[in-house]
Design an enzyme around this catalytic site. Structure first.
Site: not given
Ligand code: F6R
Length: 625
Positions: A2, A27, A75, A101-102, A494, A498, A501, A517, A620
């Protein structure tokens, strides 16, 4: 999670708020809304979907010009993404508009209480209770210039959970009141060209960096009142005055623009050499010793450390997994790495001699914040690795090491991740230096290797055209596997994250040796398998074992995509696609081997016609647990 924007000042609040929302859309982007206060009346517009939908509504039905406004990009938590659930929420009497937000955890009894007074709710959100409660509290508060702030404090004392609230009231022109508990909020203080004061509120500084770099940090459980005539006043929830901490935002407004790239993510991938260089800058002293001035832990405290936990979420957790290899190797201190959402619930063994390293790009991730608080309650020392100055996690930690990646706008973390990895190396080396495990010249030698990383990453980026072609050929796949050993294992995790997502392709990362295994059963003709191959110079023939693993999957029909160091000829016969990376010391290799995986995921998503910067269901900075 948010995005929140508020503005009070001489400019047209509609434009300033909308511009802030554009910058904060990363966000959350399932609905958006705006409210302005003009001529003693509130006007709102809100719409489900991306901000563009709201912009269309505003083009058809413009709101009146105003000098006070709030905006929100959502969000969803309580109530699905719909026009009705979009913020702002307006009280039943039409006097108050609120954005949030929250999560207000006790919203159910509060909603019942409001309904008992005859209020009919217009949405399914937890937020709406705050609007009705605030309108009622305002009616009951004594008249005077702090009436709206008094009402906000009274409401906040009743709320449980995490929240940032921003409110505007029809009787309080040119005033905004906001509150925060465990959810982000920053204040910007600016001046227009003709010297008039203007004030901003934002979930983060991206909301206002186009206007000012002067910001105020707010602490937990604080209420801020912004009034064009009286300026900024901060108190706790009981009205006791608080002196906020002022800071200067060092991010540049242009860094939050796409700068000619199709996607923020592509731009941020391209910025990685600079981001790594900036993260290293100034951290090596004149004699080769590491100088981490922000690490406010004494040498004695660092010598007393007998165990390290690295705690983080998602991509940042993968940075922690890489850190474990380096820190244990350099310091011989045992390191455990854990996802933040699990950490505190399993009652980890922590005491004064435990160092907890929390990693967070945004500095606001709720799971990580809660883990940090748990660690502090148990008397452990907490060191944050963070990218966002003024955010909650570094503020609550005992020490902080900032990554200097600049604003990361794409939801998927790229430069945030690589700079976290580099910061972890710095912490490991610093600990080794302080504890006498490495001499200054040894530290300086590794730092020299680190200094070579920006060029190494740039050379990987220069060779990405074949990866783009490969991505197009993979766009129709519905699953992919990623394999790695040693530090290549977190890189495989990782790469898989990527791809999931961004491209919505089911992908999993495995330790290459673990494949036989069980997971090898899923491989059949044509299954794409990405293998991160360690350097042939790595210890204990890890390289040879991975080369065998490539042959094992190929024998079962896999289409192999191999990432290997220049000059590694052993892999050539078994690679259907070979991606070369420069020779890099084993422990530092993740910084180069991750890059093709970022590009691959981004380009596959783009080929599938998806929104690379704002993937579905994600946001984000996840500020709810
Ligand atoms: C994936 C991604 C998320 C963040 C996770 C932690 O590409 O961006 O997995 O890494 O939500 O976010 P931060 O680093 O802001 O605590």
């Amino acid at each position: 999670m948010c995005g929140i924007v508020g503005y009070v000042g001489p400019q047209d609040a509609r434009d300033v708020v909308l511009e802030g929302l554009r910058r904060l859309e990363y966000r959350g982007y399932d609905s958006a809304g705006i409210a302005v206060l003009a001529d003693g009346a509130l006007s709102t517009a809100k719409k489900a979907g991306k901000l563009a939908n709201l912009e269309k509504v505003l083009a058809d039905r413009p709101l009146p010009a105003a000098t006070t406004g709030i905006g929100h990009t959502r969000w969803a938590t309580h109530g699905g993404p719909s026009d009705a659930n979009a913020h702002p929420h307006v009280s039943a009497d039409g006097s108050v508009a609120v954005i949030h937000n929250g999560i207000i955890e006790n919203f159910a009894p509060l909603r019942a209480e409001c309904e008992a007074t005859g209020i009919e709710f217009a949405s399914e959100t937890d937020t709406e209770v705050a609007a009705h409660l605030l309108a009622a509290a305002y009616r009951e508060a004594p008249e005077g210039e702090t009436r709206l702030a008094d009402a906000m404090r009274a409401v906040c004392r009743r709320l449980e959970g995490a929240f940032t609230l921003v409110a505007t009231h029809v009787d309080a022109p040119d005033t905004l009141v906001a509150a925060r508990r465990s959810s982000p909020l920053v204040v910007g203080i600016g001046e227009t060209d003709d010297g008039a004061a203007e004030y901003f509120l934002g979930s983060d500084v991206a909301a206002f960096i186009g206007h000012t770099r002067n910001a105020l940090e707010l602490g937990q459980d604080q209420v801020v009142e912004i009034d064009r005539a009286r300026g900024v006043t901060v108190t706790d929830f009981h009205g006791a005055p608080v002196e906020p901490t002022a800071y200067t935002v060092d991010w540049d407004a242009a860094a939050a623009e796409k700068g000619g790239y199709d996607w923020f993510m592509l731009k941020e991938i391209a910025e990685q050499p600079q981001a790594i260089a900036d993260t290293l800058l100034g951290r090596l002293g004149p004699n080769g010793e590491l100088a981490l001035d922000e690490v406010r832990l004494s040498d004695q405290e660092l010598r007393d450390v007998d165990k390290i936990f690295v705690v983080a979420c998602g991509t940042a957790y993968h940075a922690g997994l890489i850190a474990k290899y380096a820190i244990e190797h350099w310091t011989r201190i045992p390191v455990e790495v854990e996802v933040a959402s699990e950490f505190r619930y399993r009652d980890p063994v922590l005491d004064r001699s435990t160092l907890v390293i929390v990693i967070s790009q945004s500095g606001e991730t709720m799971d990580t914040l809660m883990a940090l608080r748990h660690a502090k309650d148990q008397k452990a020392r907490v060191l944050a690795i963070c990218n966002a100055n003024g955010s909650t996690i570094p503020r609550e930690s005992d020490a902080v090491l900032y990554t200097y990646a600049g604003p990361e706008i794409a939801v998927a973390s790229t430069k945030g991740f690589l700079t976290q990895v580099v910061a972890c190396y710095l912490v490991g080396l610093f600990l080794a230096q302080v504890r006498g495990m490495k001499f200054e010249d040894e530290v300086a030698a590794v730092v020299d290797d680190l200094r070579a990383l920006p060029d190494a990453v740039a050379s990987v980026l220069a060779e990405m055209e074949p990866v783009r072609g490969l991505a197009r050929s993979l766009a129709g796949e519905d699953r992919m596997l990623f394999l790695g050993r040693h530090v290549g294992f977190p890189v495989a995790l990782e790469g898989a994250l990527k791809l999931k997502e961004l491209a919505y392709i089911h992908a999993e990362g495995f330790a290459a040796g673990e494949l036989k295994h069980g997971p090898i059963a899923v491989i059949d003709q044509g299954t794409p398998v990405v293998v991160v191959v360690p350097s042939p110079r790595s210890r204990e023939s890890v390289h040879g074992k991975v080369v065998s693993n490539i042959q094992e999957v190929r024998a079962r029909g896999a289409r192999t995509i191999v990432i290997a160091e220049e000059g590694d000829d052993d892999v050539v016969p078994y690679a259907d696609h070979l991606i070369r990376v420069p020779r890099t010391p084993t422990l530092l290799a993740p910084v180069v081997t991750t890059v093709p995986l970022q590009v691959l995921a981004c380009e596959i998503a783009d080929s599938r016609g998806l929104d690379v910067d704002q993937p579905r269901n994600l946001a984000k900075s996840v500020t709810v647990e």
